[in-house]
Design a protein around this motif. Structure first.
Motif, mmCIF file in Angstrom:
data_model
loop_
_atom_site.group_PDB
_atom_site.id
_atom_site.type_symbol
_atom_site.label_atom_id
_atom_site.label_comp_id
_atom_site.label_asym_id
_atom_site.label_seq_id
_atom_site.Cartn_x
_atom_site.Cartn_y
_atom_site.Cartn_z
ATOM 1 N N ALA A 169 44.774 38.738 33.317
ATOM 2 C CA ALA A 169 43.780 39.314 34.466
ATOM 3 C C ALA A 169 44.109 39.065 35.785
ATOM 4 C CB ALA A 169 42.718 38.648 33.774
ATOM 5 N N ALA A 170 45.071 38.228 35.913
ATOM 6 C CA ALA A 170 45.402 38.013 37.399
ATOM 7 C C ALA A 170 46.159 39.069 37.723
ATOM 8 C CB ALA A 170 46.209 36.646 37.400
ATOM 9 N N GLY A 171 47.144 39.638 37.064
ATOM 10 C CA GLY A 171 48.092 40.649 37.535
ATOM 11 C C GLY A 171 46.911 41.937 37.656
ATOM 12 N N LEU A 172 45.913 42.259 36.763
ATOM 13 C CA LEU A 172 45.212 43.212 36.904
ATOM 14 C C LEU A 172 44.528 43.343 38.487
ATOM 15 C CD1 LEU A 172 44.020 43.456 33.243
ATOM 16 C CD2 LEU A 172 45.499 45.271 34.344
ATOM 17 N N LYS B 274 51.726 48.579 42.604
ATOM 18 C CA LYS B 274 51.892 48.047 41.117
ATOM 19 C C LYS B 274 50.770 48.081 40.135
ATOM 20 C CE LYS B 274 55.442 44.823 43.091
ATOM 21 N NZ LYS B 274 55.994 43.559 42.927
ATOM 22 N N ALA B 275 49.934 48.885 40.373
ATOM 23 C CA ALA B 275 48.648 48.854 39.532
ATOM 24 C C ALA B 275 49.140 49.711 38.200
ATOM 25 C CB ALA B 275 47.525 49.634 40.165
ATOM 26 N N PRO B 276 49.984 50.875 38.208
ATOM 27 C CA PRO B 276 50.446 51.456 37.029
ATOM 28 C C PRO B 276 51.146 50.476 35.993
ATOM 29 C CG PRO B 276 50.763 52.907 38.852
ATOM 30 C CD PRO B 276 50.311 51.664 39.517
ATOM 31 N N TRP B 277 52.002 49.572 36.785
ATOM 32 C CA TRP B 277 52.803 48.495 36.077
ATOM 33 C C TRP B 277 51.886 47.537 35.444
ATOM 34 C CZ3 TRP B 277 57.766 48.187 34.823
ATOM 35 C CH2 TRP B 277 58.727 48.891 35.789
ATOM 36 N N ALA B 278 50.781 47.141 35.983
ATOM 37 C CA ALA B 278 49.966 46.346 35.297
ATOM 38 C C ALA B 278 48.899 46.774 34.221
ATOM 39 C CB ALA B 278 48.918 45.678 36.243
ATOM 40 N N LEU B 279 48.643 48.161 34.432
ATOM 41 C CA LEU B 279 47.804 48.806 33.377
ATOM 42 C C LEU B 279 48.917 49.055 32.191
ATOM 43 C CD1 LEU B 279 45.735 51.298 35.280
ATOM 44 C CD2 LEU B 279 45.068 49.442 34.212
ATOM 45 N N GLY B 280 50.244 49.658 32.441
ATOM 46 C CA GLY B 280 51.271 49.803 31.554
ATOM 47 C C GLY B 280 51.340 48.512 30.697
ATOM 48 N N ILE B 281 51.365 47.325 31.240
ATOM 49 C CA ILE B 281 51.643 46.237 30.571
ATOM 50 C C ILE B 281 50.314 45.872 29.417
ATOM 51 C CG2 ILE B 281 51.757 43.504 30.969
ATOM 52 C CD1 ILE B 281 53.503 44.085 33.389
ATOM 53 N N ARG C 90 56.366 40.889 39.302
ATOM 54 C CA ARG C 90 55.687 40.562 40.596
ATOM 55 C C ARG C 90 54.118 41.057 40.725
ATOM 56 N NH1 ARG C 90 57.420 35.989 42.418
ATOM 57 N NH2 ARG C 90 56.953 36.729 44.538
ATOM 58 N N CYS C 91 53.834 41.692 39.518
ATOM 59 C CA CYS C 91 52.060 42.037 39.637
ATOM 60 C C CYS C 91 51.467 40.781 40.276
ATOM 61 C CB CYS C 91 51.696 42.471 38.327
ATOM 62 S SG CYS C 91 52.468 43.901 37.770
ATOM 63 N N VAL C 92 51.789 39.645 39.717
ATOM 64 C CA VAL C 92 51.211 38.421 40.248
ATOM 65 C C VAL C 92 52.077 37.348 40.520
ATOM 66 C CG1 VAL C 92 50.432 37.498 38.082
ATOM 67 C CG2 VAL C 92 49.192 36.904 39.947
ATOM 68 N N THR C 93 52.195 36.508 41.336
ATOM 69 C CA THR C 93 53.062 35.608 41.599
ATOM 70 C C THR C 93 52.665 34.392 40.727
ATOM 71 O OG1 THR C 93 51.785 34.535 43.591
ATOM 72 C CG2 THR C 93 53.407 35.968 43.895
#
Length: 588
Positions: free
Chosen positions: A67-70, A396-403, A433-436
């Motif tokens: 959720a933090a990454g999103l 990086k939103a597409p990365w987070a949604l892809g994950i 690195r969507c979230v540290t």
């Protein structure tokens, strides 16, 4: 009934009463109960601490990182702006809120979804001139309903699934709950679509509150023997301010209103200006005036490091029911309250004498670091700077949604368990690195995890001492009680608990009771376990039972009666659907 069972029941009653009637933090209450069970010998240390090793609890902890990454990448905000669109009428707006909120909440933490949707809906409703009070409570309810569709939709589902795994060796699939959850979203969502406009008030929401809060009163005093003493208001240049106007003058204890521009200023006159926040900065540049209230001057923060911040008081705020002065707000938070809004209205009177309540919206002047310091704590909800804040890294939103999509896919197809998929998704959020790691730690709701894990100790004690069997006997007191009626009673009791205490604690406490009821009736535990999942999430009648309900309290300008007006029929409708459908999917 054994002595141990009696002690356990008394402890349960004491825990429920403390959670419902006091402001003691739930994690403190539950850990105290856990300690009592260990010290009294009712549970061994391994039995009491079993909740901390439960797969459901660990899955919840890992999903906080996802959720933090999103949130940090703005993925939800990115989706929200595209899904909300540009409706022209209220009905279209409600539909565009209900569908995305319920859909997204099925796959991610509904608290995160609501937190990201609130500012988007506020901005969007203001632009389209629609009342936020008719949109934000349906947003909360839709997120609750959407969370019941999948196993990861809400932490309650994962908690009960963890109990089924540890005690019965039963593991639910990702979309198994959808057999009841999807009809629930369609029917209850249709009720919201048809009835929310009629049952909810047309009341000012957070943006309107903010306009009032920003139009606050600024009091300044004329310095004795200063350059303004003896000058008229017009000559002093106080009629041509860009961001405010002179409303009143307090002189020798008397209030002068509608003051003409030729009025001469006297030493120690208190001038009351009404305007935007910039008015305060404008007045500071006028030589011969000083703040009438010394709090702003006492703020030990350089002017270039100050900003205006909006914050909603949360349930763990230490100064609840205290006046601003009694709470020592300025010294505790290094912030000065400029205005307070409650239920959509700016509170009049002296700020120092106002008693603070949960849901109050504060406009404060404080340091720029205030937002980052308190947005992850429970003192305040929805802490945000009113000026431009650092935007998310939308790249990086597409990365987070892809994950997220990959996590759902591998767990739904059975390639990995929910816990294993969550571990990989959390690790992927950190690697990309969507979230540290430091921000991911701050997103972990340790108090919530402690409440859930410690609640397992109470459930184990009820099962071990026979207290759960005793409660089941009381529920089945009527001869020839059908399993369907028993399910309805377990459901109703769980709903009552979840409105009074946390939803996860209610689920954990009711699970051993449901197991005992099923055993005494000689039927499967599954309908009762699934019923508890839905009942523990069915908190619609109060703002305190579910965090998303509390989050929209201030921004929507709601009152407690608004929750009851819409939530009571919602609760009855949802209960009827769940009790009617569950036994057809999971047979007794």
């Amino acid at each position: 009934m054994t002595v141990a069972a009696l002690i356990t029941l008394v402890l349960i009653v004491a825990v429920l009463a403390t959670l419902a009637l006091t402001r003691v933090a739930p994690d403190v209450v539950l850990m105290a109960a856990l300690a009592f069970l260990v010290i009294s010998g009712i549970l061994t240390p391994s039995e009491a601490l079993a909740g901390f090793a439960n797969p459901g609890v660990m899955t919840i902890a890992t999903l906080y990182v996802v959720a933090a990454g999103l949130k940090e990448t703005g993925a939800i905000q990115w989706l929200a702006h595209r899904l909300l669109g540009q409706p022209r009428r209220l009905r279209q707006a409600q539909l565009r809120v209900l569908l995305p909120a319920s859909g997204l909440s099925a796959f991610m933490n509904n608290t995160t979804v609501v937190a990201m949707f609130i500012p988007a809906i506020q901005e969007w409703a203001a632009r389209l001139r629609l009342p936020t009070s008719k949109l934000l409570l349906p947003l909360s309810y839709a997120s609750i309903l959407g969370g019941t569709c999948t196993l990861i939709g809400t932490s309650t589902n994962l908690v009960v699934d963890g109990l089924l795994q540890s005690e019965r060796g039963i593991s639910l699939h990702m979309f198994e709950l959808a057999w009841v959850g999807v009809p629930l979203v369609v029917i209850a969502g249709g009720f919201l679509y048809l009835m929310a406009d009629r049952l909810l008030p047309n009341r000012q929401g957070a943006l309107e509150q903010l306009e009032q809060a920003r139009e606050y009163a600024v009091e300044v005093r004329v310095i004795p023997q200063g350059p303004l003493e003896g000058k008229s208001i017009a000559d002093a240049g106080l009629r041509s301010l860009a961001h405010g106007y002179l409303a009143d003058i307090e002189r020798d204890g008397e209030l002068m209103t509608a003051v003409p521009p030729e009025t001469k200023l006297q030493a120690d006159d208190i001038l009351v200006f009404v305007g935007a926040p910039e008015c305060a900065r404008e007045l500071r540049r006028v030589h011969g005036l000083r703040p009438a209230n010394g709090d702003v001057r006492k703020l030990d923060i350089a002017h270039h490091r100050r900003c205006l911040v909006e914050a909603v008081i949360g349930p763990d705020f230490t100064g609840i029911e205290q006046t601003v002065r009694e709470s020592r707000f300025r010294s505790r938070y290094q912030a000065v309250i400029l205005s307070i809004s409650r239920h959509g209205r700016r509170l009049p009177g002296k700020l120092g004498d106002i008693r603070l309540q949960v849901g109050d919206t504060l406009l404060m002047e404080t340091a720029q670091e205030f937002v980052s310091q308190y947005q992850y704590r429970k003192d305040f909800l929805l802490v945000s700077a009113l000026n431009d804040s650092t935007p998310p890294d939308f790249r990086k939103a597409p990365w987070a949604l892809g994950i997220l999509g990959a996590m759902v896919l591998v767990s739904a197809t059975g390639l990995l368990s929910i816990l294993e998929a969550a571990f990989l998704a959390g690790g992927a959020m950190l690697l990309t690195r969507c979230v540290t790691a430091s921000k991911a730690r701050r997103y972990l709701e340790l108090s919530v995890l402690i409440v859930i894990a410690a609640s397992f100790a109470l459930g184990n004690a009820m099962d071990k001492t026979g207290a759960a069997s005793q409660i089941a006997q009381w529920l089945l007191l009527a001869d020839g009680l059908s399993p369907w009626m028993a399910l309805a009673m377990v459901y109703a009791l769980t709903v009552a608990f979840t409105e009074l205490i946390t939803n996860n604690a209610a689920a954990v406490l009711m699970f051993p009771v449901a197991a005992a009821v099923a055993e005494q009736l000689g039927v499967s535990i599954m309908p009762f376990a699934i019923g508890i999942m839905f009942a523990a999430s069915a908190s619609f009648m109060t703002p305190l039972g579910y965090q998303t309900n509390l989050m929209v309290l201030g921004p929507g300008g709601y009152r407690f009666v608004d929750y009851l007006r819409l939530g009571a029929p919602m609760s009855l409708l949802v209960g009827g659907i769940v009790i009617g459908l569950v036994p057809f999917v999971w047979n007794f």
